[in-house]
Design a protein around this motif. Structure first.
Motif, PDB file in Angstrom:
ATOM      1  N   SER A 295       0.841  -1.197   0.000  1.00  0.00           N
ATOM      2  CA  SER A 295       0.000   0.000   0.000  1.00  0.00           C
ATOM      3  C   SER A 295       0.875   1.245   0.000  1.00  0.00           C
ATOM      4  O   SER A 295       1.987   1.232   0.525  1.00  0.00           O
ATOM      5  CB  SER A 295      -0.899   0.011   1.241  1.00  0.00           C
ATOM      6  OG  SER A 295      -1.839   1.060   1.168  1.00  0.00           O
ATOM      7  N   MET A 296       0.357   2.323  -0.604  1.00  0.00           N
ATOM      8  CA  MET A 296       1.142   3.558  -0.711  1.00  0.00           C
ATOM      9  C   MET A 296       0.377   4.742  -0.142  1.00  0.00           C
ATOM     10  O   MET A 296      -0.819   4.910  -0.392  1.00  0.00           O
ATOM     11  CB  MET A 296       1.499   3.832  -2.172  1.00  0.00           C
ATOM     12  CG  MET A 296       2.250   5.143  -2.377  1.00  0.00           C
ATOM     13  SD  MET A 296       3.513   5.013  -3.623  1.00  0.00           S
ATOM     14  CE  MET A 296       3.950   6.742  -3.842  1.00  0.00           C
ATOM     15  N   VAL A 297       1.095   5.555   0.636  1.00  0.00           N
ATOM     16  CA  VAL A 297       0.587   6.844   1.094  1.00  0.00           C
ATOM     17  C   VAL A 297       1.268   7.894   0.224  1.00  0.00           C
ATOM     18  O   VAL A 297       2.456   8.168   0.389  1.00  0.00           O
ATOM     19  CB  VAL A 297       0.914   7.089   2.581  1.00  0.00           C
ATOM     20  CG1 VAL A 297       0.355   8.440   3.030  1.00  0.00           C
ATOM     21  CG2 VAL A 297       0.359   5.970   3.445  1.00  0.00           C
ATOM     22  N   PRO A 298       0.566   8.480  -0.729  1.00  0.00           N
ATOM     23  CA  PRO A 298       1.226   9.350  -1.709  1.00  0.00           C
ATOM     24  C   PRO A 298       1.586  10.714  -1.137  1.00  0.00           C
ATOM     25  O   PRO A 298       1.035  11.162  -0.133  1.00  0.00           O
ATOM     26  CB  PRO A 298       0.169   9.492  -2.804  1.00  0.00           C
ATOM     27  CG  PRO A 298      -1.131   9.347  -2.077  1.00  0.00           C
ATOM     28  CD  PRO A 298      -0.874   8.344  -0.989  1.00  0.00           C
ATOM     29  N   GLU A 299       2.526  11.367  -1.794  1.00  0.00           N
ATOM     30  CA  GLU A 299       2.864  12.743  -1.448  1.00  0.00           C
ATOM     31  C   GLU A 299       1.622  13.613  -1.623  1.00  0.00           C
ATOM     32  O   GLU A 299       0.884  13.481  -2.596  1.00  0.00           O
ATOM     33  CB  GLU A 299       3.980  13.257  -2.361  1.00  0.00           C
ATOM     34  CG  GLU A 299       4.410  14.678  -2.070  1.00  0.00           C
ATOM     35  CD  GLU A 299       5.486  15.173  -3.022  1.00  0.00           C
ATOM     36  OE1 GLU A 299       5.795  16.368  -2.982  1.00  0.00           O
ATOM     37  OE2 GLU A 299       6.002  14.363  -3.815  1.00  0.00           O
ATOM     38  N   GLY A 300       1.378  14.502  -0.658  1.00  0.00           N
ATOM     39  CA  GLY A 300       0.211  15.366  -0.743  1.00  0.00           C
ATOM     40  C   GLY A 300      -1.070  14.735  -0.238  1.00  0.00           C
ATOM     41  O   GLY A 300      -2.142  15.319  -0.320  1.00  0.00           O
TER      42      GLY A 300
ATOM     43  N   SER B 296       6.108  14.263   6.276  1.00  0.00           N
ATOM     44  CA  SER B 296       6.274  15.504   7.042  1.00  0.00           C
ATOM     45  C   SER B 296       6.052  16.759   6.208  1.00  0.00           C
ATOM     46  O   SER B 296       6.118  17.882   6.734  1.00  0.00           O
ATOM     47  CB  SER B 296       7.685  15.547   7.652  1.00  0.00           C
ATOM     48  OG  SER B 296       8.678  15.477   6.646  1.00  0.00           O
ATOM     49  N   LEU B 297       5.746  16.597   4.929  1.00  0.00           N
ATOM     50  CA  LEU B 297       5.640  17.735   4.024  1.00  0.00           C
ATOM     51  C   LEU B 297       4.561  18.716   4.465  1.00  0.00           C
ATOM     52  O   LEU B 297       3.393  18.370   4.597  1.00  0.00           O
ATOM     53  CB  LEU B 297       5.335  17.237   2.605  1.00  0.00           C
ATOM     54  CG  LEU B 297       5.391  18.287   1.487  1.00  0.00           C
ATOM     55  CD1 LEU B 297       6.821  18.785   1.299  1.00  0.00           C
ATOM     56  CD2 LEU B 297       4.873  17.688   0.176  1.00  0.00           C
ATOM     57  N   GLY B 298       4.962  19.968   4.713  1.00  0.00           N
ATOM     58  CA  GLY B 298       4.027  21.037   5.033  1.00  0.00           C
ATOM     59  C   GLY B 298       3.450  21.007   6.429  1.00  0.00           C
ATOM     60  O   GLY B 298       2.524  21.771   6.725  1.00  0.00           O
TER      61      GLY B 298
END
Length: 239
Positions: A81-86, A164-166
């Motif tokens: 499974s993937m947790v995408p950027e954004g 951690s983005l944003g």
């Protein structure tokens, strides 16, 4: 025991080479951070592993089974499974509806309710806001929802792109605390793109440093945080 194997992988977008002849493996239950400058190929690597981007050549395996060429849906069916950027949550759906999206490919329908309780225990704010619109959540809460939705697929391997983005540092601490707790609870193998080497060092695990579509260093995240190899990975050879 090897969980994920990547062998001589290349990914290209037209004439642009994003990944160049890359080989590495990830052990079952391991936590691996991938770091490097913008354009290093980090996100392309996750997209190739998840089946969202086709490899130009090479192969990707999970538990010895070849994933290359299967496409993202078939890869997901095999427990990745993937947790995408954004984050890419569905803002018009409620929190619980977003979580149930993650169960669409599952065959063990009887275990869904139990897994829902597990993610609600891990992220109490999602239980509190279960019927609220996902678009009304804060950035940190949306990141938790994205992780929880990925967990609802009942994965063996989870790919997480820039969690951690944003987000404010305190919120990032909370996200990582819960992610690591769930890794231990579920026996997950984690591959995380993380721009901050200091963050990776605090969380702990192995780190792959990428530059120019290649792995330029591989070792303990804490050791790399203060190492000159990190500077070279970002800025090239220093004179």
């Amino acid at each position: 025991m090897t969980k994920i194997g990547v062998f001589d992988l290349a990914v290209r977008y037209g004439k642009l080479t994003a990944i160049a002849n890359l080989t590495f493996s990830v052990a079952e239950g391991e936590r691996v951070f991938i770091s490097g400058p913008n354009g290093a190929g980090k996100s392309s690597l996750l997209l190739a592993i998840s089946g969202d981007v086709a490899a130009a050549h090479g192969r990707i395996e999970m538990d010895g089974e070849i994933l290359s060429g299967l496409g993202s849906e078939n890869v997901a069916r095999r427990g990745l499974s993937m947790v995408p950027e954004g984050r890419r949550i569905f803002g018009g759906l409620s929190v619980v509806e977003n979580l149930m999206v993650g169960t669409g490919l599952r065959r063990d329908r009887s275990a869904v309710a139990e897994d829902l309780e597990i993610v609600f225990d891990a992220f109490p704010i999602l239980r509190e806001r279960a019927k609220a619109s996902a678009g009304a959540l804060s950035g940190g809460q949306q990141q938790m929802l994205a992780i929880a939705r990925a967990l609802m697929t009942n994965p063996k391997v989870m790919l997480v792109d820039e969690p951690s983005l944003g987000l404010a540092p305190k919120v990032v601490d909370d996200v990582y605390d819960r992610l690591c707790h769930l890794q231990k609870l579920r026996g997950l193998t984690l591959i995380i793109v993380e721009q901050s080497s200091a963050r990776a060092a605090r969380v702990g695990g192995r780190m792959l440093l990428m530059r120019g579509g290649k792995i330029v260093a591989d070792g303990d995240a804490a050791g790399f945080a203060a190492d000159t190899l990190l500077t070279e990975a970002y800025f090239g050879e220093q004179t």
